[in-house]
Scaffold this motif. Sequence first.
Motif, short mmCIF file in Angstrom:
data_model
loop_
_atom_site.label_atom_id
_atom_site.label_comp_id
_atom_site.label_asym_id
_atom_site.label_seq_id
_atom_site.Cartn_x
_atom_site.Cartn_y
_atom_site.Cartn_z
N MET A 1 21.73 -4.96 11.57
CA MET A 1 21.38 -5.28 10.18
C MET A 1 19.95 -4.80 9.89
O MET A 1 19.07 -4.94 10.73
CB MET A 1 21.45 -6.82 9.99
CG MET A 1 21.08 -7.27 8.60
SD MET A 1 20.73 -9.04 8.56
CE MET A 1 22.26 -9.73 9.10
N ARG A 2 19.76 -4.20 8.72
CA ARG A 2 18.41 -3.74 8.34
C ARG A 2 17.89 -4.62 7.22
O ARG A 2 18.58 -4.86 6.22
CB ARG A 2 18.44 -2.30 7.82
CG ARG A 2 18.82 -1.28 8.86
CD ARG A 2 18.73 0.13 8.30
NE ARG A 2 17.37 0.63 8.29
CZ ARG A 2 16.82 1.30 9.29
NH1 ARG A 2 17.51 1.56 10.38
NH2 ARG A 2 15.57 1.72 9.21
N ILE A 3 16.67 -5.12 7.41
CA ILE A 3 16.00 -5.92 6.37
C ILE A 3 14.73 -5.19 5.98
O ILE A 3 13.91 -4.85 6.85
CB ILE A 3 15.66 -7.34 6.88
CG1 ILE A 3 16.93 -8.07 7.33
CG2 ILE A 3 14.93 -8.14 5.80
CD1 ILE A 3 16.68 -9.45 7.92
N THR A 4 14.59 -4.93 4.68
CA THR A 4 13.39 -4.25 4.22
C THR A 4 12.50 -5.22 3.47
O THR A 4 13.00 -6.12 2.78
CB THR A 4 13.75 -3.01 3.36
OG1 THR A 4 12.55 -2.32 3.01
CG2 THR A 4 14.51 -3.37 2.11
N PHE A 5 11.20 -5.06 3.61
CA PHE A 5 10.22 -5.99 3.03
C PHE A 5 9.39 -5.22 2.01
O PHE A 5 8.79 -4.19 2.35
CB PHE A 5 9.34 -6.52 4.17
CG PHE A 5 8.26 -7.46 3.74
CD1 PHE A 5 8.52 -8.81 3.58
CD2 PHE A 5 6.97 -7.00 3.51
CE1 PHE A 5 7.51 -9.70 3.20
CE2 PHE A 5 5.96 -7.88 3.12
CZ PHE A 5 6.23 -9.24 2.97
N CYS A 6 9.39 -5.69 0.77
CA CYS A 6 8.64 -4.96 -0.27
C CYS A 6 7.97 -5.99 -1.19
O CYS A 6 8.54 -6.39 -2.21
CB CYS A 6 9.60 -4.07 -1.05
SG CYS A 6 8.76 -3.04 -2.27
N CYS A 7 6.81 -6.44 -0.81
CA CYS A 7 6.13 -7.51 -1.54
C CYS A 7 4.71 -7.09 -1.88
O CYS A 7 3.91 -6.81 -0.97
CB CYS A 7 6.08 -8.79 -0.71
SG CYS A 7 7.70 -9.49 -0.38
N ALA A 12 1.48 -8.33 4.70
CA ALA A 12 2.74 -7.79 5.26
C ALA A 12 2.85 -8.00 6.78
O ALA A 12 3.91 -8.43 7.25
CB ALA A 12 2.89 -6.32 4.90
N PRO A 13 1.81 -7.75 7.59
CA PRO A 13 2.00 -7.92 9.04
C PRO A 13 2.40 -9.34 9.42
O PRO A 13 3.29 -9.54 10.27
CB PRO A 13 0.61 -7.57 9.62
CG PRO A 13 -0.01 -6.66 8.60
CD PRO A 13 0.49 -7.15 7.26
N ALA A 14 1.80 -10.35 8.77
CA ALA A 14 2.15 -11.74 9.10
C ALA A 14 3.61 -12.02 8.73
O ALA A 14 4.34 -12.69 9.47
CB ALA A 14 1.21 -12.69 8.37
N TRP A 15 4.03 -11.53 7.56
CA TRP A 15 5.42 -11.73 7.15
C TRP A 15 6.38 -11.01 8.11
O TRP A 15 7.42 -11.55 8.50
CB TRP A 15 5.64 -11.23 5.71
CG TRP A 15 5.23 -12.25 4.70
CD1 TRP A 15 3.97 -12.46 4.22
CD2 TRP A 15 6.07 -13.21 4.05
NE1 TRP A 15 3.98 -13.50 3.32
CE2 TRP A 15 5.26 -13.97 3.18
CE3 TRP A 15 7.44 -13.50 4.11
CZ2 TRP A 15 5.76 -15.00 2.39
CZ3 TRP A 15 7.94 -14.53 3.31
CH2 TRP A 15 7.10 -15.26 2.47
N VAL A 43 11.50 -9.59 -1.24
CA VAL A 43 10.69 -8.88 -2.24
C VAL A 43 9.80 -9.81 -3.06
O VAL A 43 10.09 -11.01 -3.21
CB VAL A 43 11.58 -8.10 -3.24
CG1 VAL A 43 12.47 -7.10 -2.53
CG2 VAL A 43 12.41 -9.03 -4.12
N TRP A 44 8.74 -9.24 -3.60
CA TRP A 44 7.98 -9.84 -4.69
C TRP A 44 7.48 -8.67 -5.54
O TRP A 44 6.77 -7.80 -5.04
CB TRP A 44 6.81 -10.69 -4.18
CG TRP A 44 6.04 -11.32 -5.30
CD1 TRP A 44 4.80 -10.95 -5.74
CD2 TRP A 44 6.47 -12.39 -6.14
NE1 TRP A 44 4.43 -11.74 -6.81
CE2 TRP A 44 5.44 -12.63 -7.07
CE3 TRP A 44 7.63 -13.16 -6.21
CZ2 TRP A 44 5.53 -13.62 -8.07
CZ3 TRP A 44 7.72 -14.14 -7.19
CH2 TRP A 44 6.68 -14.38 -8.10
N ALA A 45 7.89 -8.66 -6.80
CA ALA A 45 7.49 -7.64 -7.76
C ALA A 45 7.57 -6.21 -7.20
O ALA A 45 6.57 -5.47 -7.24
CB ALA A 45 6.08 -7.95 -8.26
N PRO A 46 8.72 -5.79 -6.68
CA PRO A 46 8.83 -4.43 -6.15
C PRO A 46 8.86 -3.41 -7.29
O PRO A 46 9.23 -3.75 -8.42
CB PRO A 46 10.17 -4.44 -5.41
CG PRO A 46 10.96 -5.50 -6.10
CD PRO A 46 10.01 -6.52 -6.63
#
Length: 306
Positions: A1-7, A12-15, A43-46
């Motif tokens: 599974m791939r999870i992408t983070f865009c916040c 970002a490193p801590a998340w 996400v947050w406001a991508p």
Amino acid sequence: MRITFCCADTDAPAWLDALRVAFPQAHVSVWQDGDAPADYAVVWAPPQMFFDQQTGLKAVFNIGAGVDALLEKRISPHTRIVRLDDAGMAVQMAEYVCHALIRHTREFDIHSAHMQAGQWTFREPLPRASFPVGILGMGVLGSRVAKAVAHFEFPVHGWSRSPKSKDGVRCFSGTNELPEFLASTRVLVNLLPLTPETENILNRTTLSQLQPGAYVINVARGRHLVEDDLLHLLASGHLAGATLDVFRTEPLPAAHPFWNHPKITLTPHTAAQTLRDVTIAQIARKLAALEQSQAIEGIVDVHKGY
Ligand code: NAP
Ligand code: GLV
């Protein structure tokens, strides 16, 4: 599974570290232009480009309660949008609103000013029954705030879209009942989502219907409030003051008249903050439920806008 983070505006490193602990089997990475398709996103406001490229997402998990910034984007209709339910924000919101309410009704600013001037003064107590609190939005946060305010024995009213029945709260719903709700309110708390129906809802017409000497606490979104109308009603004396956590432009511009207004208390969009560990635990629980086709709380109805 791939999870992408865009916040935007997050550590970002801590998340990423915390997400990798919560999803040890998944490939978790910060989104970059041209990345391979992911299954889920946090996400947050991508930016729009994120959704233009990530068209196969099963769900996006918003790391806030409000989804107004997300719903401005074009998102595949097959992608579910999931918002935070509480995740530690409701108690913070209750704390914030009770603080603002009690600071006003117990006249703490006046006491502080007198003490700083070396004056030991007496003031008649103000009856709490003369400060009925009206809460716009009786969802996850508004309901928790209502409970906390009722605990201090203020009369509490709530307004929502659909009819509700809640212990200790006089409930109003729909646009037909808004005038009666406003006329019954002296301290107005806004906890509505920002949608086309609620944008600019705090304006000269609605705020004028509040009881004389009313107080406004806006903790939802800046675009709910017509700022010039608030300033006008403060100048006229119809409104006694306001506590504002959210603004049409954030950060609040340096020359904005709110900064030094004697009747306005400001905070920097901090009424209820996202708590990383609780949030990731909630996302992990919801993602696991979605993978098993189970129902979850917090799926956004894009037609209602929240
Ligand atoms: P929620 O659970 O979705 O509750 C929204 C409430 O608003 C519901 O009671 C809903 O009525 C009511 N509502 C929506 N549209 C309406 C309309 N047109 N007329 C009347 N009532 C309407 O949302 P929440 O989790 O409580 O969060 C509320 C908002 O707080 C968020 O959207 C966000 O903007 C803001 N927020 C601010 C901060 C901060 O730090 N300042 C932090 C978190 C959240 P129904 O119950 O009938 O659907
Ligand atoms: C913060 O404003 C949120 O919507 O969670």
